[in-house]
Motif scaffolding. Structure first.
Motif, mmCIF file in Angstrom:
data_model
loop_
_atom_site.group_PDB
_atom_site.id
_atom_site.type_symbol
_atom_site.label_atom_id
_atom_site.label_comp_id
_atom_site.label_asym_id
_atom_site.label_seq_id
_atom_site.Cartn_x
_atom_site.Cartn_y
_atom_site.Cartn_z
ATOM 1 N N TYR A 9 35.691 41.723 49.294
ATOM 2 C CA TYR A 9 36.686 42.064 50.305
ATOM 3 C C TYR A 9 36.050 42.667 51.552
ATOM 4 O O TYR A 9 35.021 43.341 51.484
ATOM 5 N N ALA A 10 36.716 42.415 52.687
ATOM 6 C CA ALA A 10 36.203 42.889 53.977
ATOM 7 C C ALA A 10 37.345 43.454 54.811
ATOM 8 O O ALA A 10 37.629 42.970 55.901
ATOM 9 N N ASN A 11 38.006 44.480 54.284
ATOM 10 C CA ASN A 11 39.132 45.101 54.984
ATOM 11 C C ASN A 11 38.829 46.580 55.140
ATOM 12 O O ASN A 11 38.969 47.369 54.205
ATOM 13 N N LEU A 12 38.409 46.960 56.316
ATOM 14 C CA LEU A 12 37.881 48.295 56.542
ATOM 15 C C LEU A 12 38.951 49.367 56.430
ATOM 16 O O LEU A 12 40.133 49.139 56.687
ATOM 17 N N ALA A 13 38.507 50.558 56.054
ATOM 18 C CA ALA A 13 39.382 51.720 55.968
ATOM 19 C C ALA A 13 39.861 52.094 57.384
ATOM 20 O O ALA A 13 39.191 51.786 58.379
ATOM 21 N N PRO A 14 41.016 52.770 57.481
ATOM 22 C CA PRO A 14 41.856 53.135 56.340
ATOM 23 C C PRO A 14 42.728 51.967 55.889
ATOM 24 O O PRO A 14 43.407 51.344 56.695
ATOM 25 N N TRP A 15 42.673 51.652 54.597
ATOM 26 C CA TRP A 15 43.553 50.652 53.994
ATOM 27 C C TRP A 15 44.275 51.331 52.842
ATOM 28 O O TRP A 15 43.667 51.688 51.834
ATOM 29 N N ASP A 16 45.560 51.524 53.006
ATOM 30 C CA ASP A 16 46.349 52.195 51.998
ATOM 31 C C ASP A 16 47.026 51.166 51.098
ATOM 32 O O ASP A 16 47.795 50.338 51.599
ATOM 33 N N PRO A 17 46.736 51.178 49.794
ATOM 34 C CA PRO A 17 47.307 50.163 48.892
ATOM 35 C C PRO A 17 48.833 50.135 48.902
ATOM 36 O O PRO A 17 49.428 49.088 48.648
ATOM 37 N N VAL A 18 49.466 51.278 49.185
ATOM 38 C CA VAL A 18 50.922 51.340 49.175
ATOM 39 C C VAL A 18 51.500 50.850 50.499
ATOM 40 O O VAL A 18 52.329 49.936 50.546
ATOM 41 N N SER A 19 51.041 51.429 51.609
ATOM 42 C CA SER A 19 51.630 51.087 52.909
ATOM 43 C C SER A 19 51.103 49.771 53.472
ATOM 44 O O SER A 19 51.821 49.064 54.183
ATOM 45 N N ASP A 20 49.851 49.419 53.152
ATOM 46 C CA ASP A 20 49.268 48.186 53.689
ATOM 47 C C ASP A 20 49.449 46.993 52.754
ATOM 48 O O ASP A 20 49.348 45.847 53.194
ATOM 49 N N GLY A 21 49.696 47.237 51.465
ATOM 50 C CA GLY A 21 49.919 46.140 50.521
ATOM 51 C C GLY A 21 48.673 45.297 50.330
ATOM 52 O O GLY A 21 47.549 45.776 50.387
ATOM 53 N N GLY A 22 48.879 43.991 50.106
ATOM 54 C CA GLY A 22 47.768 43.050 50.009
ATOM 55 C C GLY A 22 46.957 43.126 48.735
ATOM 56 O O GLY A 22 45.849 42.576 48.669
ATOM 57 N N ALA A 23 47.483 43.773 47.688
ATOM 58 C CA ALA A 23 46.717 43.920 46.448
ATOM 59 C C ALA A 23 46.589 42.590 45.716
ATOM 60 O O ALA A 23 47.458 41.716 45.804
ATOM 61 N N LEU A 24 45.491 42.446 44.993
ATOM 62 C CA LEU A 24 45.354 41.369 44.019
ATOM 63 C C LEU A 24 46.013 41.854 42.738
ATOM 64 O O LEU A 24 45.597 42.870 42.162
ATOM 65 N N ARG A 25 47.047 41.178 42.276
ATOM 66 C CA ARG A 25 47.731 41.553 41.041
ATOM 67 C C ARG A 25 47.279 40.633 39.921
ATOM 68 O O ARG A 25 47.554 39.432 39.931
ATOM 69 N N LEU A 26 46.568 41.193 38.942
ATOM 70 C CA LEU A 26 46.096 40.449 37.785
ATOM 71 C C LEU A 26 47.010 40.724 36.603
ATOM 72 O O LEU A 26 47.230 41.894 36.241
ATOM 73 N N TYR A 27 47.530 39.675 35.988
ATOM 74 C CA TYR A 27 48.357 39.826 34.793
ATOM 75 C C TYR A 27 47.448 39.776 33.572
ATOM 76 O O TYR A 27 46.806 38.754 33.304
ATOM 77 N N GLN A 28 47.394 40.861 32.840
ATOM 78 C CA GLN A 28 46.459 40.983 31.731
ATOM 79 C C GLN A 28 46.808 40.027 30.588
ATOM 80 O O GLN A 28 47.972 39.782 30.286
ATOM 81 N N ARG A 29 45.772 39.500 29.954
ATOM 82 C CA ARG A 29 45.896 38.644 28.777
ATOM 83 C C ARG A 29 46.853 37.474 29.010
ATOM 84 O O ARG A 29 47.621 37.094 28.125
ATOM 85 N N SER A 30 46.820 36.902 30.190
ATOM 86 C CA SER A 30 47.806 35.873 30.554
ATOM 87 C C SER A 30 47.238 34.462 30.572
ATOM 88 O O SER A 30 47.859 33.550 31.119
ATOM 89 N N SER A 31 46.068 34.259 29.983
ATOM 90 C CA SER A 31 45.409 32.949 30.046
ATOM 91 C C SER A 31 46.250 31.822 29.472
ATOM 92 O O SER A 31 46.178 30.685 29.941
ATOM 93 N N GLU A 32 47.046 32.113 28.447
ATOM 94 C CA GLU A 32 47.821 31.069 27.783
ATOM 95 C C GLU A 32 49.259 30.989 28.280
ATOM 96 O O GLU A 32 50.061 30.215 27.744
ATOM 97 N N PHE A 33 49.604 31.771 29.282
ATOM 98 C CA PHE A 33 50.979 31.779 29.791
ATOM 99 C C PHE A 33 51.253 30.483 30.552
ATOM 100 O O PHE A 33 50.447 30.043 31.373
#
Length: 342
Positions: free
Chosen positions: A233-257
């Protein structure tokens, strides 16, 4: 690539490749960015290529065709050449991804490497990606037309990349070599010739998907050879996960879904992934069905390519990243590499 006095010019050609059939007309822009101390110059030459037979454009691809070819199959440019990553292995890579972290990767399905890039490296990477984006060297994908993803991308090899991009690609390939050197890895991984540069505009997202899902038409086998996904990633601070969003959301153990069962209803798929967490959960897993990873500058995440994941919408800031896929070399060639003693 061609050299000029006090600088280097990099030729950037479109983000991906489209199938060209009888009657297709392909408009292609060649972008030349001149990198010199303190400034850059963009030269654009647009050319029109006609198919050998006929001059009329073929019908636009259907939504189903875009989903089947773009979301599952490997882009041709990514697979120009696959090689052993061993030459890219450095002491830095081995320190970033030691054996205990590799075992964590195989066990949990993902690992996050903090401060993998030095601050100056991350700053220069963001600056370079900003320039390439503003020059139009990154282009929307076919999935953009059906609302699946909003990023603009470019496939890039380290041999002809701007220095800041090339160094990150080399580092990601070195991480693949470090994984191969670990006894917890069952089979060797290969790396493609090209990595993907991605730029999301403010508000941009990528709906839930898998980089290597099972395909009914292949008898339930994986659709490609991607085994691990590595993203810097190349998104310089300040980057707030709540106000700026943009998170990678990984669903755990979801390979067979089975994401395909939900068609275009991404919200229903995400809800089902959360509802079914209790049946997928294993001892030692975190309490949530998913893990949100903020795209902080200098951070690298490596995860199982078969996991369901999404890029959450950013708010008011663009989001930049470089991705590399590591390929399985198992007999089936479908990305299903199992850890050895993880």
């Amino acid at each position: 690539v061609f050299k000029v006095k006090s600088g280097t010019a990099y030729l950037a050609h479109g983000a991906g490749s489209e199938e060209c059939g009888s009657g297709d007309v392909v408009n292609s822009a060649l972008h030349c960015v001149l990198w010199m101390p303190g400034f850059h110059i963009k030269l654009v030459c647009t050319c029109t290529l006609f198919a050998m037979r006929g001059l009329l454009r073929s019908p636009a691809p259907t939504r189903a065709r875009i989903r089947s070819t773009s979301l599952r199959a490997l882009p041709a440019v990514e697979r120009i050449e696959t090689s052993d990553p061993a030459p890219f292995l450095t002491e830095r890579c081995a320190l970033l991804l030691p054996e205990d972290r590799i075992r964590e990767l195989w066990s949990k399905g993902f690992v996050v490497l903090e401060d993998a890039l030095q601050p100056e490296e991350a700053s220069e990477l963001q600056h370079t990606l900003d320039i390439l984006t503003s020059c139009g060297a990154l282009e929307p994908t076919p999935e953009a037309s059906i609302g699946v993803r909003d990023d603009a991308i470019r496939w890039q090899s380290e041999e002809i990349a701007p220095p800041a991009v090339a160094s990150v690609i080399v580092l990601l390939k070195g991480l693949a070599a470090a994984i191969n050197a670990c006894s917890a890895t069952a089979g060797p991984l290969g790396v493609p010739s090209h990595s993907m540069l991605a730029s999301y505009p403010p508000g941009g997202q990528y709906r839930v998907h898998s980089d290597n899902s099972r395909r009914e038409e292949l008898g339930g086998r994986r659709g490609n050879e991607r085994c691990l996904t590595a993203i810097a990633y190349a998104n310089l601070a300040p980057w707030d996960p709540v106000s700026d969003g943009g998170a990678l959301r990984l669903y755990q153990r979801s390979s067979e879904f089975d994401l395909d069962a939900f068609g275009d209803d991404a919200a229903a798929a995400c809800a089902a992934l959360c509802d079914s967490w209790a049946t997928r959960r294993q001892d030692g897993d975190d309490g949530m069905a998913f893990v949100d990873i903020a795209p902080l500058a200098g951070r690298i995440v490596v995860f199982d390519s078969t996991l369901c994941h999404e890029v959450r919408a950013s708010t008011s800031r663009p989001r930049r990243a470089v991705s590399l896929w590591m390929y399985s070399s198992d007999e089936e060639g479908d990305g299903s590499v199992e850890p050895a003693g993880a």
